[in-house]
Design a protein around this motif. Structure first.
Motif, short mmCIF file in Angstrom:
data_model
loop_
_atom_site.label_atom_id
_atom_site.label_comp_id
_atom_site.label_asym_id
_atom_site.label_seq_id
_atom_site.Cartn_x
_atom_site.Cartn_y
_atom_site.Cartn_z
N ARG A 38 37.35 30.75 41.06
CA ARG A 38 38.60 31.07 40.38
C ARG A 38 39.43 31.97 41.27
O ARG A 38 38.95 33.03 41.70
CB ARG A 38 38.30 31.78 39.05
CG ARG A 38 39.50 32.02 38.17
CD ARG A 38 39.06 32.78 36.93
NE ARG A 38 40.11 32.85 35.94
CZ ARG A 38 40.08 33.64 34.87
NH1 ARG A 38 39.02 34.41 34.66
NH2 ARG A 38 41.07 33.65 34.02
N ARG A 43 32.59 33.35 40.58
CA ARG A 43 32.18 34.18 39.46
C ARG A 43 31.09 33.46 38.66
O ARG A 43 30.92 32.26 38.78
CB ARG A 43 33.37 34.47 38.54
CG ARG A 43 34.53 35.17 39.24
CD ARG A 43 35.00 36.30 38.40
NE ARG A 43 36.10 37.05 39.01
CZ ARG A 43 36.73 38.04 38.39
NH1 ARG A 43 36.37 38.39 37.16
NH2 ARG A 43 37.69 38.69 38.99
N GLY A 45 29.47 32.59 34.74
CA GLY A 45 30.03 32.43 33.41
C GLY A 45 29.08 31.73 32.46
O GLY A 45 27.97 31.34 32.82
N ASP A 54 34.06 34.38 31.45
CA ASP A 54 33.98 35.03 32.76
C ASP A 54 33.19 36.33 32.57
O ASP A 54 33.68 37.29 31.97
CB ASP A 54 35.39 35.32 33.28
CG ASP A 54 35.41 35.90 34.68
OD1 ASP A 54 34.51 36.69 35.01
OD2 ASP A 54 36.35 35.59 35.44
N CYS A 76 27.45 40.02 37.45
CA CYS A 76 28.76 40.20 38.07
C CYS A 76 28.71 39.95 39.56
O CYS A 76 29.32 40.67 40.36
CB CYS A 76 29.30 41.61 37.78
SG CYS A 76 29.72 41.87 36.05
N VAL A 126 39.10 25.91 36.31
CA VAL A 126 38.21 26.51 37.30
C VAL A 126 37.44 25.38 38.00
O VAL A 126 37.42 24.24 37.55
CB VAL A 126 37.21 27.50 36.66
CG1 VAL A 126 37.96 28.62 35.95
CG2 VAL A 126 36.26 26.80 35.71
#
Length: 446
Positions: A38, A43, A45, A54, A76, A126
């Motif tokens: 993204r 990331r 998710g 997210d 993260c 995304v």
């Protein structure tokens, strides 16, 4: 082992309306994990309906606490590996917290809805990526019907290997060429015998798909420390679909120690990892064995695995050709099968894999092998569907196939269902065959 809890409640609905559709793969009862690109950044998710949570954006809102907050912070990163390595209670806590945040009457609904595009972008906005870094890839051979048929095609006096009913047979695959669903599967070069029996080198003429299910390891084990059979599923983070693309012409000529270049050019996985916990409502007894089969040795026979090692899961393969897509024809279903067609469970695969002290690591991927059954409809590769070329597969355009041709596309899908439970899916595992590239010229040539 995962037990039923509030996240499995069939009455639970989400304020994300697309998650309440009867045909969605990703209702609030699923919540599978993945990764995506993204704005140039990778990331992690969680899928919900047609959107993706997210996890970094969610973490920044500080809506979580305790084990759920620890798990979200670990996620993260650009892959799920740190989250997957945590104790199962952390992942379970994060799933429960997400379920509470996304349920229709969630107190935080207005706060999330006000920043929905930042925290919950649409999946179409995304680019899905591999969910985790995969260090090792082991592919098993656990369908008796698939193994027996291929042995027959090769003219073996005994189509089943001597060890097949005593242990889960496997080979070590190539993790570097694993790719997420979508895009081209490039026809590989290799050595094979032509129609006259001569050994030649060129683009592989006989490409095939193989419909498989894969387990992805969460917590590994220390070197020299085998995993006990009834503890094995505690080491699984989740499951995905696997298409173990095969250049059969290369594979059948080269295979002495096991598959090599006939397999290592490309393998596709679906982008979402459906957790062991999400599959709890769909567990059932392990597949039964025929009378007279060898007894399972104690290290591969667990009481819990025998009671709950099976899955109520339907798996499908669809094929479309360039001509079918040009005529706007729907893809043709060519396979419908179930894990009941596997002779060994994933727990048995893990227990066997580690029985010599081999260490599994976070992100390792274990393929089930082609999930073919006895019926014609459950044959899970083109080689079987065409009886090794003797009965070409007829298509609605008038075309036929004994192997995949350039432009052919295979889409794998799966659906878990059980009485009293909300059905969940895995998303697609898709790939389209692309023509071989020009082979590199010799030094000095142009």
């Amino acid at each position: 082992m995962s037990a039923l809890n509030i996240t499995h409640d069939p009455a639970r609905r989400s304020w994300i309306e697309s998650a309440n559709a009867a045909d969605t793969d990703f209702p609030i009862q699923n919540l599978p994990f993945g990764a995506f690109a993204r704005s140039g950044e990778i990331r992690t998710g969680v899928a919900i309906g047609d959107r993706v949570v997210d996890l970094r954006a969610l973490h920044d809102l500080a809506l979580l606490d305790g084990d759920a907050a620890i798990a979200c912070a670990s996620a993260c990163d650009s892959t799920l590996n740190a989250l997957m390595a945590l104790d199962a209670r952390h992942v379970s806590a994060l799933r429960a917290a997400l379920s509470d945040l996304l349920k229709h009457d969630a107190p935080a609904r207005s706060r999330l809805a006000s920043s929905i595009d930042a925290v919950l972008p649409r999946v179409t906005d995304v680019e899905l990526t591999l969910p985790c870094a995969i260090g090792d890839y082991t592919d098993f051979l656990t369908s008796l019907h698939h193994t027996e048929r291929h042995g027959r095609y090769k003219g073996l006096a005994d189509p089943l290997p001597a060890a097949f009913k005593s242990l889960p047979i496997a080979y070590h695959g190539r993790a570097s060429s694993l790719r997420v669903s979508g895009g081209d599967v490039r026809r590989p070069y290799g050595q094979f015998r032509d129609a006259d029996g001569n050994v030649c080198f060129g683009p592989a003429p006989m490409l095939d798909f193989e419909l498989e299910l894969a387990a992805v390891i969460g917590r590994g084990n220390a070197l020299t420390r085998p995993i006990a059979i009834d503890d094995a599923r505690n080491h699984v983070f989740g499951y995905c679909l696997l298409n173990d693309w095969s250049a059969k012409s290369i594979q059948w000529f080269e295979q002495v120690l096991g598959p090599f270049l006939g397999k290592s050019f490309h393998s596709s996985v679906s982008p979402w990892l459906v957790t062991e916990e999400a599959l709890a409502p769909f567990r059932k007894a392990a597949p039964s064995r025929a009378a007279g089969d060898p007894a399972i040795l104690p290290h591969l026979r667990g009481a819990h695995d025998q009671q709950r090692g099976g899955l109520n899961l339907d798996l499908y393969a669809h094929l479309s050709t360039a001509a079918m897509r040009s005529d706007r024809m729907p893809a043709m279903q060519i396979t419908h099968t179930q894990p009941d067609n596997l002779y060994w469970t994933f727990a048995q695969m893990i227990a066997h894999h580690t029985s010599n002290g081999c260490n599994l690591r976070t992100g390792d991927l274990l393929g089930s092998g082609t999930i073919s059954g006895a019926s014609d409809a459950s044959r899970a590769c083109l080689t079987e569907l065409s009886e090794a070329g003797k009965k070409p597969l007829a298509l609605p355009t008038g075309e036929s196939r004994i192997a995949l041709e350039d432009g052919d596309e295979i889409v794998l899908s799966a659906r878990a269902s059980a009485p009293g439970a909300v059905s969940i899916g895995f998303g697609e595992c898709r790939g389209r065959i692309a023509a071989a590239l020009p082979y590199p010229l010799a030094a000095g040539e142009h």
